[in-house]
Design an enzyme around this catalytic site. Structure first.
Site, mmCIF file in Angstrom:
data_model
loop_
_atom_site.group_PDB
_atom_site.id
_atom_site.type_symbol
_atom_site.label_atom_id
_atom_site.label_comp_id
_atom_site.label_asym_id
_atom_site.label_seq_id
_atom_site.Cartn_x
_atom_site.Cartn_y
_atom_site.Cartn_z
ATOM 1 C CE1 TYR A 134 15.238 27.104 18.101
ATOM 2 C CE2 TYR A 134 17.253 25.948 17.556
ATOM 3 C CZ TYR A 134 16.549 26.801 18.381
ATOM 4 O OH TYR A 134 17.143 27.360 19.479
ATOM 5 N NE ARG A 187 24.228 33.657 24.001
ATOM 6 C CZ ARG A 187 24.017 32.661 23.124
ATOM 7 N NH1 ARG A 187 24.400 32.783 21.867
ATOM 8 N NH2 ARG A 187 23.409 31.555 23.504
ATOM 9 C CE LYS A 205 16.852 25.593 21.348
ATOM 10 N NZ LYS A 205 18.020 24.795 21.491
ATOM 11 C CD GLU A 276 17.614 27.659 24.050
ATOM 12 O OE1 GLU A 276 18.531 27.773 23.222
ATOM 13 O OE2 GLU A 276 17.398 26.611 24.672
ATOM 14 C CG ASP A 277 19.311 31.798 22.511
ATOM 15 O OD1 ASP A 277 20.228 30.982 22.666
ATOM 16 O OD2 ASP A 277 18.684 31.911 21.446
ATOM 17 C CG ASP A 299 19.600 23.819 24.672
ATOM 18 O OD1 ASP A 299 19.907 22.632 24.884
ATOM 19 O OD2 ASP A 299 19.388 24.269 23.537
ATOM 20 C CG ASP A 300 22.116 28.943 25.030
ATOM 21 O OD1 ASP A 300 21.844 28.743 23.843
ATOM 22 O OD2 ASP A 300 21.335 29.508 25.813
ATOM 23 C CG ASN A 443 23.140 27.716 14.960
ATOM 24 O OD1 ASN A 443 23.412 27.175 13.912
ATOM 25 N ND2 ASN A 443 22.952 27.042 16.091
#
Length: 598
Positions: A134, A187, A205, A276-277, A299-300, A443
């Site tokens: 990750y 993203r 993940k 996610e993203d 999650d973000d 990140n």
């Protein structure tokens, strides 16, 4: 409690030793393996096919009885070794490699051959392996996804699949999926639009869900909604594997997502979907649309918010302040996208949980985007979630001026702009408060707003520091002391949250579940760690952390009347029940599925 629920084994009152746990053999093909009863798994394949199936393949660890029973005697070298020896051999090879991306490739090759061994290595060496599968390594793995593609994993849904998704989901070979992690690749971390190359994120993940959260590998499904890409480099790249067209937007995009959500829910009615993203312009809208009638979370937005809340609770405890008075803090969040606003929302809910009114809670926040402080003068250019945090004065004020005027106690960065927190900014934070809390959360490491060394040096070691990607401890030349940065990573929250939500049979992930998860994580950090400003537990404790969070989430589901899968009997001892339900990677006997008629 024990990570695989084995703590109850061997509890008996017999003094004659007849029923004591057996000694583990030290030689022969059973060396290092227990010979007590283990429920076997029935499999429909046999012979060489088993060796090609990563869920069932044990490689050289198949014992002679199994080699005969499953009909592949002679297809493996003669000597059977145990999982410990396999692990040792693999670790020796991977540690000899000179780059993290090569280590990542080697780990994913193992993932595609032998899932049990792969997850066992993650469980036993999570601190060493998490940065390889990750953040920060996964960013490079995504960028190079097409050139390194070897074997398919997960599912891809494209505009061409419209109208077929309800049938397509039946192409997935596993009947009992508990968790889906889905991205549209728009993203990826701080790297932007990577299109279908973003598949590396759901895969990474879900590896953490299995290793840290104890969800079995056949119960997870990584997904990419491949709706094209606006990344010019990818559009021109002849080796790019995704849809080589501009990204689908607007009404058609939302219709595609909607068909996907209905399709997966039709086949797996209780599945948890983790967004996610997704880029900021769609992330909040998708969450708002589905959060009330699908079991899902982003999650973000929510995971990052809950993790940041846990870290801040730990940091406030480390300062000696009252953790139940979050509303007394002055919080600057730099970055007003889905992550920044998500953190603001979770912190605001926590303040209200502690007794603040919405108006009182709002006054604690100073949220900035690239144009400066969000203010009421800019309402026409802010979305509904940003408008909540718009201040009536100082609209558009720059970061340094905000810090000098409003003297914040907490500085959070979610901008993906490396080095944004300059020496002047950090020194201004340190001038206002004795122990500033500084969390650059972007990140991968290159996108972090400042490094641990910079933060500790510019505050003379007084700050409490946590970052999205890991940094090494820092020894300052000025005083010779060593300071410990923490990693504020969502992996502390989402595996336990997902485990608790799926085990309880909850219909939705509530704001209070996120607050409860953050509180459980913050309370897991021992006082001796807080004394040296470590605000998150060590990663080696991640399974215990996930277990604790899952238990608290199940309790909240029961309190909320959502726990459709928890019997009264199991509710009496949730610690033991959750531990028993957590997947632990060890080799289990395999038997061929046959029709038996007498």
């Amino acid at each position: 409690s024990s990570s695989n629920g084995d703590d109850a084994a061997g509890d008996n009152d017999n003094d004659d030793g007849l029923f004591d746990p057996e000694d583990i053999p030290t030689d022969g093909e059973w060396a290092g393996c227990r010979r007590s009863f283990m429920a076997p798994i029935q499999i429909a394949v046999r012979g060489a096919d088993i060796l090609q199936d990563p869920l069932f393949n044990k490689g050289t660890a198949f014992k002679s009885g199994e080699r005969d029973r499953l009909r592949f005697r002679g297809l493996l070298p003669a000597r059977a070794v145990n999982i410990h020896l396999q692990k040792e051999r693999f670790l020796r090879t991977v540690r000899d490699l000179d780059s993290d991306i090569r280590k990542n490739v080697m780990l994913e090759d193992l993932h595609d051959r032998n899932e049990t061994l792969y997850h066992r290595i993650l469980v036993d060496h999570i601190e060493e392996m998490a940065p390889l599968i990750y953040t920060p390594t996964v960013g490079q793995a995504c960028q190079e996804f097409a050139s390194r593609f070897r074997r398919p994993r997960g599912m891809y849904f494209t505009p061409e699949d419209r109208g077929n998704m309800a049938a397509m989901v039946y192409n997935w070979p596993h009947r009992d999926v508990h968790v889906i992690v889905v991205t549209d690749g728009s993203r990826i971390l701080g790297l932007g639009d990577l299109g279908a190359n973003g598949m590396g994120i759901p895969i990474g993940k879900l590896s953490l869900y299995c290793a840290a959260g104890g969800i079995a590998p056949h119960r997870v499904l990584p997904v990419v909604l491949d709706v094209g890409t606006d990344n010019e480099e990818l559009l021109k790249d002849e080796f790019y594997l995704g849809v080589p067209e501009r990204r689908m937007k607007g009404k058609e995009y939302y219709q595609l997502v909607d068909e996907f959500m209905h399709a997966v829910r039709y086949r797996w009615p209780n599945v948890l979907v983790q967004f996610e993203d997704f880029s900021s312009d769609v992330a909040q809208k998708l969450l708002d649309k589905y959060r009330h009638d699908h079991l899902c979370f982003n999650d973000d937005i929510q995971g990052t918010g809950a993790t940041a809340l846990a870290g801040l609770m730990g940091a406030i405890r480390a300062k000696g302040d009252d953790v139940n008075k979050l509303g007394d803090q002055r919080i600057v969040i730099v970055g007003a996208g889905s992550a920044g606003i998500g953190i603001g929302q979770v912190l605001m809910n926590a303040m209200m949980e502690q007794g603040c009114t919405a108006e009182e809670a709002k006054k604690s926040f100073f949220i900035l985007d690239h144009k400066g402080l969000l203010g009421t003068e800019r309402m026409d250019e802010l979305n509904a979630e940003q408008q909540i945090f718009a201040r009536t004065e100082d609209s558009g004020m720059g970061l340094l001026d905000v810090i000098q005027k409003h003297k914040p106690t907490i500085l959070l960065g979610v901008t993906a702009v490396g080095g944004l927190f300059t020496k002047d900014i950090i020194k201004a934070m340190a001038a206002n408060v004795e122990r500033p809390i500084i969390f650059p959360l972007s990140n991968p490491t290159t996108k972090a707003e400042c490094t641990a060394e910079q933060a500790f040096e510019w505050t003379e070691g007084r700050c409490i520091f946590a970052s999205g990607s890991p940094f090494d401890p820092v020894t300052l030349a000025a005083d010779g002391k060593t300071y410990y940065p923490s990693q504020c990573n969502n992996m502390y929250v989402f595996p336990g949250l997902g485990l608790g939500a799926t085990l309880s049979g909850a219909a939705r992930v509530t704001d209070r579940m996120l607050y409860i998860a953050a509180k459980a994580l913050a309370e897991f950090v021992p006082p001796e760690d807080l004394e040296v400003s470590k605000v998150f537990p060590t990663l080696s404790k991640i399974r215990q952390v996930s277990h604790r969070i899952a238990v608290e989430v199940v309790k909240e589901a029961i309190r909320d009347g959502q726990a459709t899968k928890i019997s009264k009997e199991n509710a009496k001892n949730l610690d033991e029940y959750v531990a028993r339900k957590m997947y632990y990677p060890e080799y289990v006997p395999l038997i061929e599925k046959r029709e038996i008629s007498i």
